[in-house]
Write a protein that holds these residues in place. Structure first.
Motif, PDB file in Angstrom:
ATOM      1  N   UNK A  37      11.095  26.155  43.721  1.00  0.00           N
ATOM      2  CA  UNK A  37      10.820  27.074  42.609  1.00  0.00           C
ATOM      3  C   UNK A  37       9.788  26.461  41.672  1.00  0.00           C
ATOM      4  N   UNK A  38       9.962  25.175  41.397  1.00  0.00           N
ATOM      5  CA  UNK A  38       8.978  24.469  40.558  1.00  0.00           C
ATOM      6  C   UNK A  38       7.631  24.444  41.262  1.00  0.00           C
ATOM      7  N   UNK A  39       7.654  24.161  42.561  1.00  0.00           N
ATOM      8  CA  UNK A  39       6.410  24.091  43.322  1.00  0.00           C
ATOM      9  C   UNK A  39       5.678  25.415  43.394  1.00  0.00           C
ATOM     10  N   UNK A  40       6.403  26.526  43.522  1.00  0.00           N
ATOM     11  CA  UNK A  40       5.747  27.832  43.611  1.00  0.00           C
ATOM     12  C   UNK A  40       5.059  28.200  42.302  1.00  0.00           C
ATOM     13  N   UNK A  41       5.645  27.764  41.186  1.00  0.00           N
ATOM     14  CA  UNK A  41       5.010  28.008  39.885  1.00  0.00           C
ATOM     15  C   UNK A  41       3.750  27.166  39.738  1.00  0.00           C
ATOM     16  N   UNK A  42       3.826  25.922  40.160  1.00  0.00           N
ATOM     17  CA  UNK A  42       2.690  25.005  40.035  1.00  0.00           C
ATOM     18  C   UNK A  42       1.533  25.411  40.942  1.00  0.00           C
ATOM     19  N   UNK A  51       9.415  31.071  50.668  1.00  0.00           N
ATOM     20  CA  UNK A  51      10.338  30.060  51.162  1.00  0.00           C
ATOM     21  C   UNK A  51      11.389  29.719  50.106  1.00  0.00           C
ATOM     22  N   UNK A  52      11.000  29.783  48.836  1.00  0.00           N
ATOM     23  CA  UNK A  52      11.958  29.554  47.755  1.00  0.00           C
ATOM     24  C   UNK A  52      13.016  30.657  47.740  1.00  0.00           C
ATOM     25  N   UNK A  53      12.552  31.907  47.859  1.00  0.00           N
ATOM     26  CA  UNK A  53      13.491  33.031  47.905  1.00  0.00           C
ATOM     27  C   UNK A  53      14.394  32.910  49.123  1.00  0.00           C
ATOM     28  N   UNK A  54      13.790  32.474  50.236  1.00  0.00           N
ATOM     29  CA  UNK A  54      14.573  32.266  51.450  1.00  0.00           C
ATOM     30  C   UNK A  54      15.618  31.179  51.232  1.00  0.00           C
ATOM     31  N   UNK A  55      15.201  30.072  50.614  1.00  0.00           N
ATOM     32  CA  UNK A  55      16.134  28.984  50.339  1.00  0.00           C
ATOM     33  C   UNK A  55      17.231  29.427  49.369  1.00  0.00           C
ATOM     34  N   UNK A  56      16.862  30.296  48.431  1.00  0.00           N
ATOM     35  CA  UNK A  56      17.861  30.823  47.487  1.00  0.00           C
ATOM     36  C   UNK A  56      18.901  31.653  48.239  1.00  0.00           C
ATOM     37  N   UNK A  57      18.431  32.481  49.172  1.00  0.00           N
ATOM     38  CA  UNK A  57      19.381  33.264  49.961  1.00  0.00           C
ATOM     39  C   UNK A  57      20.237  32.345  50.829  1.00  0.00           C
ATOM     40  N   UNK A  58      19.611  31.267  51.361  1.00  0.00           N
ATOM     41  CA  UNK A  58      20.370  30.293  52.130  1.00  0.00           C
ATOM     42  C   UNK A  58      21.467  29.669  51.279  1.00  0.00           C
ATOM     43  N   UNK A  59      21.073  29.247  50.071  1.00  0.00           N
ATOM     44  CA  UNK A  59      22.020  28.592  49.173  1.00  0.00           C
ATOM     45  C   UNK A  59      23.163  29.530  48.802  1.00  0.00           C
ATOM     46  N   UNK A  60      22.803  30.775  48.482  1.00  0.00           N
ATOM     47  CA  UNK A  60      23.832  31.755  48.148  1.00  0.00           C
ATOM     48  C   UNK A  60      24.722  32.034  49.347  1.00  0.00           C
ATOM     49  N   UNK A  61      24.090  32.199  50.524  1.00  0.00           N
ATOM     50  CA  UNK A  61      24.854  32.450  51.739  1.00  0.00           C
ATOM     51  C   UNK A  61      25.784  31.298  52.073  1.00  0.00           C
TER      52      UNK A  61
END
Length: 311
Positions: A37-42, A51-61
């Protein structure tokens, strides 16, 4: 009527081990979400944002999977005769839905950015891609030995694998941008991630819906089951034949079987019941350890048909 009554999860120690693996994977993917998330902003990268959104869904899942694995440890009761065996199916369904949402967003945003490409900082993008890939590889190693244990674990491993491939796509995009200046490489990587997510999410969704709708297990031909039972001596009819899946390794089957009246008079009915239950447990690709068979006379069957016609 015959039935097996060993319902619900039976190996609490194994389930606890699966939960611990899920907890470790959840912790790792949560760190990935924060870093990316930090990297996508930078960097302003669509690939990294996807990939951040994907990782977020992974984390939530994975969090849902942890909760599901914990609930599956609870024993059956008179109110919940199968315990929480089916919670893994509900969890996998939720994960599939999350992946479909993320994949659809990535596809739509990717098409837009192909028309209007944005500037991406390649060096920073490469750094965050490597971080994501390394963390996902660790999570995959943790989950790999148990990925076929149940729907829940398979969904969790699938999400981490997809995210690792997404991180690899981010790395490739960063290298292409750094060496050629081709900014659309980032968008193409985002679309690549979407292409990874959507088919697998759809497959998982389809499989979990099959279980929730109580469709017959894939490898079972109920017509063949019926024919096999009818071939037994003294069996005259098989009706109300149903087969479904409660959860992983929990296929169930039930049937009403009409046998000769003389079997009840001679005391031979228990042997017929044993033959039928052995038949459905041993002669088909899916072993139905939970079989419920009701034996009937022709007269009972006739009264049941008459009752149905009058209602």
């Amino acid at each position: 009527m015959g039935s097996d009554h060993h319902h619900g999860p039976t190996n609490g120690q194994a389930s606890s081990g699966l939960r611990n693996r899920l907890l470790l994977a959840f912790g790792i993917t949560s760190l990935i979400v924060i870093a990316q998330a930090i990297g996508s902003v930078i960097t302003g990268s669509l690939a990294l944002l996807t990939d951040t959104a994907h990782a977020l869904s992974d984390s939530t899942g994975l969090l849902v999977a942890v909760i599901a694995a914990t609930m599956m440890l609870r024993p059956p009761s008179s109110q919940r005769t199968w315990g929480f065996a089916r919670i893994e199916i509900v969890a996998a369904l939720g994960q599939a839905a999350l992946l479909l949402v993320v994949g659809s967003y990535a596809a739509i945003e990717g098409v837009r950015r192909l028309v209007e490409p944005t500037q991406v900082q390649a060096r920073e993008l490469l750094l965050f891609g490597i971080i994501g890939l390394a963390a996902n590889i660790v999570a995959m190693v943790i989950l790999s030995s148990s990925r076929d244990a149940n729907f829940n674990m398979r969904a969790a491993f699938l999400e981490v694998l997809n995210d690792a491939l997404g991180s690899f796509g981010v790395i490739v995009a960063a290298i292409v941008i750094a060496t050629t200046g081709f900014q659309r490489a980032d968008t193409i990587a985002g679309l690549f991630i979407a292409a990874l997510i959507l088919p697998r999410a759809y497959k998982l969704l389809r499989e979990t819906v099959r279980v929730l709708m109580e469709f017959t297990p894939k490898d079972v031909d109920l017509d063949a089951v019926r024919t096999h039972i009818l071939e037994l001596e003294h069996v005259r009819e098989v009706h109300d034949l149903h087969a479904s899946t409660i959860g992983t390794d929990l296929p169930v089957i039930s049937a009403h079987v009409v046998i000769d009246d003389e079997c009840f008079e001679s005391g031979h009915a228990p042997q017929i019941l044993e033959q039928i239950t052995s038949c459905v447990k041993e002669h088909f690709p899916v072993s139905f350890e939970h079989a419920t068979i009701q034996l009937e006379t022709a007269a009972v069957r006739a009264r049941a048909c008459t009752s149905v016609q009058h209602t």
